[in-house]
Design an enzyme around this catalytic site. Sequence first.
Site, PDB file in Angstrom:
ATOM      1  CG  MET A  70       0.536   7.314   2.455  1.00 35.21           C
ATOM      2  SD  MET A  70       1.129   7.812   4.081  1.00 35.21           S
ATOM      3  CE  MET A  70       2.105   6.407   4.523  1.00 35.21           C
ATOM      4  N   GLY A 119       0.472  -4.552  -4.905  1.00 30.87           N
ATOM      5  CA  GLY A 119      -0.718  -4.479  -4.050  1.00 30.87           C
ATOM      6  C   GLY A 119      -1.563  -3.257  -4.417  1.00 30.87           C
ATOM      7  CG  HIS A 120      -0.013   0.639  -3.696  1.00 37.09           C
ATOM      8  ND1 HIS A 120       1.315   0.385  -3.456  1.00 37.09           N
ATOM      9  CD2 HIS A 120      -0.507   1.192  -2.571  1.00 37.09           C
ATOM     10  CE1 HIS A 120       1.616   0.776  -2.232  1.00 37.09           C
ATOM     11  NE2 HIS A 120       0.530   1.257  -1.664  1.00 37.09           N
ATOM     12  CD  GLN A 157      -0.966   7.943   7.203  1.00 40.59           C
ATOM     13  OE1 GLN A 157      -1.840   8.536   6.601  1.00 40.59           O
ATOM     14  NE2 GLN A 157      -0.747   6.642   7.002  1.00 40.59           N
ATOM     15  CD  GLU A 182     -10.028  -8.102   2.521  1.00 40.45           C
ATOM     16  OE1 GLU A 182     -11.227  -8.040   2.231  1.00 40.45           O
ATOM     17  OE2 GLU A 182      -9.418  -9.187   2.664  1.00 40.45           O
ATOM     18  NE  ARG A 198       6.782  -0.443   7.506  1.00 43.22           N
ATOM     19  CZ  ARG A 198       5.572  -0.134   7.948  1.00 43.22           C
ATOM     20  NH1 ARG A 198       4.637  -1.046   7.984  1.00 43.22           N
ATOM     21  NH2 ARG A 198       5.293   1.086   8.349  1.00 43.22           N
TER      22      ARG A 198
HETATM   23  O1  PAF Z   1      -2.632   3.001   3.585  1.00 41.02           O
HETATM   24  C1  PAF Z   1      -2.076   4.073   3.279  1.00 41.02           C
HETATM   25  O2  PAF Z   1      -1.218   4.135   2.394  1.00 41.02           O
HETATM   26  C2  PAF Z   1      -2.438   5.345   4.031  1.00 41.02           C
HETATM   27  O3  PAF Z   1      -2.637   5.083   5.377  1.00 41.02           O
HETATM   28  C3  PAF Z   1      -3.637   6.105   3.424  1.00 41.02           C
HETATM   29  C4  PAF Z   1      -4.910   5.292   3.508  1.00 41.02           C
HETATM   30  C5  PAF Z   1      -3.337   6.445   1.984  1.00 41.02           C
HETATM   31  C6  PAF Z   1      -3.860   7.409   4.194  1.00 41.02           C
HETATM   32  O4  PAF Z   1      -2.749   8.241   4.142  1.00 41.02           O
END
Ligand code: PAF
Length: 284
Positions: A29, A35-36, A60, A147, A190
């Site tokens: 997102m 981490g990403h 979500q 994870e 966060r």
């Molecule tokens: O973990 C996230 O950033 C979100 O929940 C995802 C998997 C990209 C789905 O919108």
Amino acid sequence: MQTVHALDPLRNAVSELRTAAPVALVPTMGALHDGHLTLVREAKKRGAAVVVSIFVNPLQFGANEDLDAYPRQLARDSALLEAEGVDILWAPTAEAMYPAGFASNISVAGVSEGLCGASRPGHFDGVATVVCKLFNQVMPDIALFGEKDWQQLAVIRRMARDLDLTRPAADAILGVPTVREADGLAMSSRNAYLSAEERAAAVSLPTAMRTAIAAIEGGADVPATLAALEADIVAGGFRSVDYAELRDADDLKVLNTRSHRPMRLIVAARIGPARLIDNMAVNP
Ligand code: PAF
């Protein structure tokens, strides 16, 4: 890196990539942190061409969660991904993702109940629905998730098994271990909301979790250990503990005694303005 905002150009770009290498998808997102980027690096280590999606998914977010306040930093994120050698940035508009008349929902029972599912009704339906769409849009050979969101990973794997997904197949949905700060705190966007004092106290979460794991692995009573864990987290400076549970690592069944299968200690707790989550392996 090619940045695409609509489905047709995405499909063309991915088809071209696929001729040269297997394709990996890293769904995000945005508001990217190390981490990403670790997910991207892991995909590249596997020799894959990498598609990263950035989409702040309205489905979500609950009514009381501020979708509008979620950080959007596409230019910064894009520069970070370019530097990692990402091939395609898939940044659909909300209209491309959910055109007028969109009416479907994917709901995964069982694994989405309790833990974060209890305090965020509808959250995992929103995650499953968007991830299923992202899978169908990109049709990756593998997909990588952190994870850190253990329950999310379990929901996505369950969905892939239940719906016989093939791109990616359930066993090509890879969980990548949580990246931690030097003191052990799990990385999260966060953490940036914490004051210096709160940030220093936040380390008590992983520290208390490791103590509890040693106790459980050593044969201590599970409910008593979890109660002591909650007390430790609060003594360490957290305001409250949303949950601290021992679960089966795969089907997320609640465990009140030690199991002979892999287990997971999963915790959410509040400090200052932030709600932090963490989870760690517990060996049988
Ligand atoms: O973990 C996230 O950033 C979100 O929940 C995802 C998997 C990209 C789905 O919108």
